[in-house]
Design a protein around this motif. Sequence first.
Motif, PDB file in Angstrom:
ATOM      1  N   CYS A 146       0.676  -1.711   1.141  1.00 52.96           N
ATOM      2  CA  CYS A 146       2.023  -2.785   0.362  1.00 52.96           C
ATOM      3  C   CYS A 146       3.363  -2.383  -0.628  1.00 52.96           C
ATOM      4  O   CYS A 146       2.894  -0.544  -0.676  1.00 52.96           O
ATOM      5  CB  CYS A 146       1.480  -3.904  -0.428  1.00 52.96           C
ATOM      6  N   ARG A 148       3.511  -1.544  -3.632  1.00 54.33           N
ATOM      7  CA  ARG A 148       2.931  -1.146  -4.885  1.00 54.33           C
ATOM      8  C   ARG A 148       2.197   0.052  -4.651  1.00 54.33           C
ATOM      9  O   ARG A 148       2.097   1.229  -4.813  1.00 54.33           O
ATOM     10  CB  ARG A 148       2.466  -2.356  -5.154  1.00 54.33           C
ATOM     11  N   CYS A 149       1.822   0.056  -3.336  1.00 53.77           N
ATOM     12  CA  CYS A 149       1.239   1.034  -2.939  1.00 53.77           C
ATOM     13  C   CYS A 149       1.922   2.727  -2.682  1.00 53.77           C
ATOM     14  O   CYS A 149       1.597   4.328  -2.770  1.00 53.77           O
ATOM     15  CB  CYS A 149       0.324   1.044  -1.556  1.00 53.77           C
ATOM     16  N   CYS A 220      -4.527   1.349  -5.922  1.00 58.51           N
ATOM     17  CA  CYS A 220      -3.260  -0.133  -6.092  1.00 58.51           C
ATOM     18  C   CYS A 220      -3.709  -1.260  -6.475  1.00 58.51           C
ATOM     19  O   CYS A 220      -4.824  -1.619  -5.636  1.00 58.51           O
ATOM     20  CB  CYS A 220      -2.331  -0.143  -4.000  1.00 58.51           C
ATOM     21  N   CYS A 223      -3.348  -3.853  -4.086  1.00 57.32           N
ATOM     22  CA  CYS A 223      -3.949  -4.750  -3.365  1.00 57.32           C
ATOM     23  C   CYS A 223      -5.328  -4.455  -4.060  1.00 57.32           C
ATOM     24  O   CYS A 223      -6.510  -5.484  -3.468  1.00 57.32           O
ATOM     25  CB  CYS A 223      -4.471  -3.264  -2.043  1.00 57.32           C
TER      26      CYS A 223
HETATM   27 ZN   LIG Z   1      -1.241  -2.171  -2.185  1.00 57.85          ZN
END
Ligand SMILES: [Zn+2]
Length: 333
Positions: A146, A148-149, A220, A223
């Motif tokens: 995602c 934010r990863c 993350c 996730c």
């Molecule tokens: Zn993520």
Amino acid sequence: MTDRSHTRALVVGAGGLGCPVLLGLAEAGVGRIRLVDDDRVELSNLQRQVLYGVSDVGRLKVEASRDRLERRFPDLSLEVEATRLDATNVSRVLDGVDVVIDATDDPQARFTINDQAVAQGVPAVLGGVIRFEGVIMGVQPGKGPCFRCLFEGPPEPGEVMTCAGAGVLGAMAGLVGHLQVQRALGLLGDRPDEAAGYITTVDGLRGTTRDVPVPAREGCTACAQRTASSFHFMTPSTQENSMSVAIKIPTSLRRFVGGNDQIEVAGQNVREALDGLEAAHPGIKAKICDAQGNLRRFINVYADQEDIRFLDNLETPLGEGAELQIVPAIAGG
Ligand SMILES: [Zn+2]
């Protein structure tokens, strides 16, 4: 054309990106759109926010865009809400949609959308544009990385330029917005894997795009809220072993890779790098290797400037940041 009359899309933001996103979705036949934005039309918006005219200045963008879209797309079901999306309302706003497109110019909102989309299992397309640069990322919750990863959190206020602060060309917003629509349709289509798992950067001055794979990041926080058996984080040891390799694509093969002149893949040797290239861009490897998997005779591959035929051929090891160059012989006479 695919029947998308029952597809439900959420668009967050009705500004520079939102206008082309809304038009692109409606033109693609998406039947139901929910639009959330609390801004009013300003005179300075008109050069890039193509849904509005001078008579709309001062009106809520959601109302002006509804009038405009309903005239042009009478079958479109458009649900608008003059709200600023934030942590308190995001789960309600996302409820029941098939895909969400981030068309805000607010980095905080981008993370709010990403996190809640991952939590609720809604495919998402994040995007941003500034001056001549754009970025786009498709996210398949529970199946891949995602936003934010890629970035652990939003920048501090003032750390990044916003559209309002740095300016953005209408043509650039149109380009990135329409690419976001394509990515959203990809996530909803038959091969969603091709629309997620990487970030696309757009160079508006050169008119080029570049896809960079994004590994799912262990730790993350977005996730971590969602655990699916199909979703495997790369362990730190795998990440260390998986070298990032830049493959230079010759002009004759760029049609396989969306016109890019360079593709980033992971791989510890030439074979793995070419397999990674094929996984991301099916069809290209057959132009480089024959049915037995050997390098075609009229193709030369250079690993960091060395012809791999004089090294270990396809087993030639690659270090972090290695560069592979594919050079087809030019027929002539
Ligand atoms: Zn993520």
